[in-house]
Scaffold this motif. Structure first.
Motif, mmCIF file in Angstrom:
data_model
loop_
_atom_site.group_PDB
_atom_site.id
_atom_site.type_symbol
_atom_site.label_atom_id
_atom_site.label_comp_id
_atom_site.label_asym_id
_atom_site.label_seq_id
_atom_site.Cartn_x
_atom_site.Cartn_y
_atom_site.Cartn_z
ATOM 1 N N VAL A 99 5.619 -2.058 -2.868
ATOM 2 C CA VAL A 99 5.791 -1.206 -4.045
ATOM 3 C C VAL A 99 4.888 0.008 -3.862
ATOM 4 C CG1 VAL A 99 5.674 -1.062 -6.562
ATOM 5 C CG2 VAL A 99 6.256 -3.246 -5.468
ATOM 6 N N THR A 100 5.497 1.195 -3.990
ATOM 7 C CA THR A 100 4.770 2.455 -3.824
ATOM 8 C C THR A 100 4.769 3.219 -5.135
ATOM 9 O OG1 THR A 100 5.531 2.580 -1.527
ATOM 10 C CG2 THR A 100 4.679 4.620 -2.504
ATOM 11 N N SER A 101 3.601 3.648 -5.583
ATOM 12 C CA SER A 101 3.507 4.512 -6.762
ATOM 13 C C SER A 101 3.946 5.918 -6.360
ATOM 14 C CB SER A 101 2.069 4.565 -7.278
ATOM 15 O OG SER A 101 1.915 5.628 -8.202
ATOM 16 N N LEU A 102 4.929 6.469 -7.076
ATOM 17 C CA LEU A 102 5.400 7.818 -6.753
ATOM 18 C C LEU A 102 4.464 8.897 -7.300
ATOM 19 C CD1 LEU A 102 9.277 7.523 -7.108
ATOM 20 C CD2 LEU A 102 7.802 7.118 -5.136
ATOM 21 N N ASP A 103 3.461 8.508 -8.073
ATOM 22 C CA ASP A 103 2.466 9.474 -8.539
ATOM 23 C C ASP A 103 1.353 9.662 -7.517
ATOM 24 O OD1 ASP A 103 3.730 10.013 -10.956
ATOM 25 O OD2 ASP A 103 2.691 8.386 -11.999
ATOM 26 N N THR A 104 0.948 8.564 -6.860
ATOM 27 C CA THR A 104 -0.224 8.623 -5.992
ATOM 28 C C THR A 104 0.073 8.330 -4.523
ATOM 29 O OG1 THR A 104 -0.705 6.271 -6.297
ATOM 30 C CG2 THR A 104 -1.670 7.811 -7.909
ATOM 31 N N GLY A 105 1.209 7.705 -4.225
ATOM 32 C CA GLY A 105 1.506 7.298 -2.860
ATOM 33 C C GLY A 105 0.876 5.975 -2.481
ATOM 34 N N ARG A 106 0.137 5.371 -3.402
ATOM 35 C CA ARG A 106 -0.504 4.085 -3.137
ATOM 36 C C ARG A 106 0.558 3.008 -2.965
ATOM 37 N NH1 ARG A 106 -5.525 1.463 -6.483
ATOM 38 N NH2 ARG A 106 -5.870 -0.228 -5.014
ATOM 39 N N ARG A 107 0.349 2.093 -2.001
ATOM 40 C CA ARG A 107 1.315 1.021 -1.713
ATOM 41 C C ARG A 107 0.618 -0.326 -1.754
ATOM 42 N NH1 ARG A 107 3.452 1.387 3.944
ATOM 43 N NH2 ARG A 107 1.274 1.694 4.430
ATOM 44 N N ILE A 108 1.349 -1.336 -2.242
ATOM 45 C CA ILE A 108 0.839 -2.706 -2.215
ATOM 46 C C ILE A 108 1.972 -3.658 -1.843
ATOM 47 C CG2 ILE A 108 -0.979 -2.293 -3.929
ATOM 48 C CD1 ILE A 108 0.818 -3.809 -5.974
ATOM 49 N N LEU A 109 1.602 -4.827 -1.313
ATOM 50 C CA LEU A 109 2.561 -5.895 -1.071
ATOM 51 C C LEU A 109 2.566 -6.811 -2.293
ATOM 52 C CD1 LEU A 109 1.719 -6.812 2.632
ATOM 53 C CD2 LEU A 109 3.694 -5.527 1.776
ATOM 54 N N VAL A 110 3.768 -7.222 -2.702
ATOM 55 C CA VAL A 110 3.941 -8.034 -3.906
ATOM 56 C C VAL A 110 4.896 -9.183 -3.595
ATOM 57 C CG1 VAL A 110 4.773 -8.006 -6.299
ATOM 58 C CG2 VAL A 110 3.572 -6.015 -5.391
ATOM 59 N N ARG A 111 4.633 -10.333 -4.174
ATOM 60 C CA ARG A 111 5.502 -11.509 -4.040
ATOM 61 C C ARG A 111 6.344 -11.646 -5.310
ATOM 62 N NH1 ARG A 111 5.103 -17.194 -5.038
ATOM 63 N NH2 ARG A 111 6.195 -18.386 -3.436
ATOM 64 N N ILE A 112 7.661 -11.614 -5.158
ATOM 65 C CA ILE A 112 8.569 -11.765 -6.303
ATOM 66 C C ILE A 112 8.857 -13.248 -6.506
ATOM 67 C CG2 ILE A 112 10.891 -11.305 -7.161
ATOM 68 C CD1 ILE A 112 10.733 -8.612 -5.782
ATOM 69 N N ASN A 113 8.561 -13.735 -7.719
ATOM 70 C CA ASN A 113 8.814 -15.139 -8.031
ATOM 71 C C ASN A 113 9.449 -15.333 -9.412
ATOM 72 O OD1 ASN A 113 6.611 -14.586 -9.659
ATOM 73 N ND2 ASN A 113 5.533 -16.471 -9.188
ATOM 74 N N ALA A 118 0.029 -4.624 -11.310
ATOM 75 C CA ALA A 118 -0.046 -3.292 -11.937
ATOM 76 C C ALA A 118 -1.444 -2.699 -11.784
ATOM 77 C CB ALA A 118 0.353 -3.385 -13.408
ATOM 78 N N GLU A 119 -2.463 -3.540 -11.939
ATOM 79 C CA GLU A 119 -3.841 -3.059 -11.754
ATOM 80 C C GLU A 119 -4.076 -2.638 -10.312
ATOM 81 O OE1 GLU A 119 -6.167 -6.357 -13.183
ATOM 82 O OE2 GLU A 119 -6.038 -5.664 -15.266
ATOM 83 N N ARG A 120 -3.622 -3.458 -9.390
ATOM 84 C CA ARG A 120 -3.837 -3.166 -7.956
ATOM 85 C C ARG A 120 -3.137 -1.872 -7.543
ATOM 86 N NH1 ARG A 120 -6.711 -4.918 -3.900
ATOM 87 N NH2 ARG A 120 -5.786 -5.010 -1.838
ATOM 88 N N LEU A 121 -1.953 -1.624 -8.108
ATOM 89 C CA LEU A 121 -1.210 -0.395 -7.796
ATOM 90 C C LEU A 121 -1.767 0.806 -8.566
ATOM 91 C CD1 LEU A 121 1.187 0.625 -6.087
ATOM 92 C CD2 LEU A 121 2.664 0.155 -8.059
ATOM 93 N N GLY A 122 -2.574 0.542 -9.591
ATOM 94 C CA GLY A 122 -3.166 1.621 -10.392
ATOM 95 C C GLY A 122 -2.238 2.171 -11.455
ATOM 96 N N VAL A 123 -1.287 1.337 -11.946
ATOM 97 C CA VAL A 123 -0.317 1.822 -12.938
ATOM 98 C C VAL A 123 -0.401 1.069 -14.261
ATOM 99 C CG1 VAL A 123 1.268 2.606 -11.135
ATOM 100 C CG2 VAL A 123 1.572 0.326 -12.128
ATOM 101 N N ALA A 183 5.845 3.176 -14.739
ATOM 102 C CA ALA A 183 5.529 4.132 -13.679
ATOM 103 C C ALA A 183 6.686 4.237 -12.694
ATOM 104 C CB ALA A 183 4.263 3.688 -12.937
ATOM 105 N N ALA A 184 6.871 5.430 -12.149
ATOM 106 C CA ALA A 184 7.896 5.663 -11.122
ATOM 107 C C ALA A 184 7.419 5.030 -9.816
ATOM 108 C CB ALA A 184 8.126 7.153 -10.941
ATOM 109 N N VAL A 185 8.323 4.257 -9.180
ATOM 110 C CA VAL A 185 7.957 3.538 -7.962
ATOM 111 C C VAL A 185 9.112 3.502 -6.974
ATOM 112 C CG1 VAL A 185 6.268 2.010 -9.077
ATOM 113 C CG2 VAL A 185 8.673 1.299 -8.899
ATOM 114 N N ARG A 186 8.754 3.180 -5.745
ATOM 115 C CA ARG A 186 9.720 2.797 -4.722
ATOM 116 C C ARG A 186 9.487 1.317 -4.451
ATOM 117 N NH1 ARG A 186 9.508 4.478 1.705
ATOM 118 N NH2 ARG A 186 11.582 3.703 2.250
#
Length: 194
Positions: free
Chosen positions: A102-116, A135-140, A146-149
């Motif tokens: 998941v990438t924040s389109l505001d900051t470019g920050r990316r994290i790995l997330v597990r969908i369950n 959400a905290e880890r991504l900064g949103v 927040a807009a994301v990829r």
């Protein structure tokens, strides 16, 4: 069947209510956190919209992320206990579990997330519901939306293991500035990356 007296009714409510509440969550049997079996599931309908789960190794979409966290202790759609501080998310159709970047389109920050889990429902532009921890880890988290990829990834086992244990995966570098500008332009035009 005899009619209940006020005392009998109070006794019934005092006895039945705690049992009913225990059956709703307190006595739930949670599935252990595991990557197997992967569950795709049958089509399902929420608020008149039908969703068809499917494996999609090329899933790569732009949209909005929201977050949730008050459901602590509830059962996630794959049977695991929902833990709001873990780096997890809900998605409408990807297999459970799946791993996404998941990438924040505001900051470019990316994290790995597990969908369950399954969701979000309602607004069609919402493509993922992050746990409070994600959400905290991504900064949103402060924004609520927040807009994301979101794109499906196949992370190494060490990252999967960390996420299964409630820890964040390794830190990812932000996307390059030119890539972020391209994603922001696509989002502004309403075009996904598929």
């Amino acid at each position: 069947m005899p009619a209940l007296t006020k005392t009998g009714l109070r006794l019934f409510v005092a006895t039945a209510l705690p049992l009913a509440l225990a059956a709703c969550g307190g006595g739930a049997h949670f599935r252990p956190v595991s990557d197997t079996p992967v569950r795709i599931g049958l089509p399902y309908t929420v608020r008149g919209v039908t969703y068809t789960p499917a494996a999609d190794p090329y899933y790569d979409m732009l949209g909005y992320a929201t977050w949730y966290g008050i459901e602590s202790g509830n059962q996630a759609a794959n049977g695991e206990r929902f833990r709001p501080d873990w780096i997890t998310a809900a998605h409408k159709t990807l297999p459970l579990p799946s791993y996404v970047e998941v990438t924040s389109l505001d900051t470019g920050r990316r994290i790995l997330v597990r969908i369950n889990d399954r969701g979000p429902y309602g607004e069609s532009a919402r493509i993922i519901d992050l746990s409070k921890g994600a959400a905290e880890r991504l900064g949103v988290r402060a924004r609520g939306k927040a807009a994301v990829r979101v794109r499906v990834v196949d992370p190494p086992e060490r990252d999967r293991k960390a996420l299964r244990e409630g820890k964040p995966a390794r830190e990812l570098s932000p996307v390059p500035a030119n890539t972020l500008a391209n994603l922001q332009a696509q989002f502004a035009r309403g075009v996904g990356t598929r």
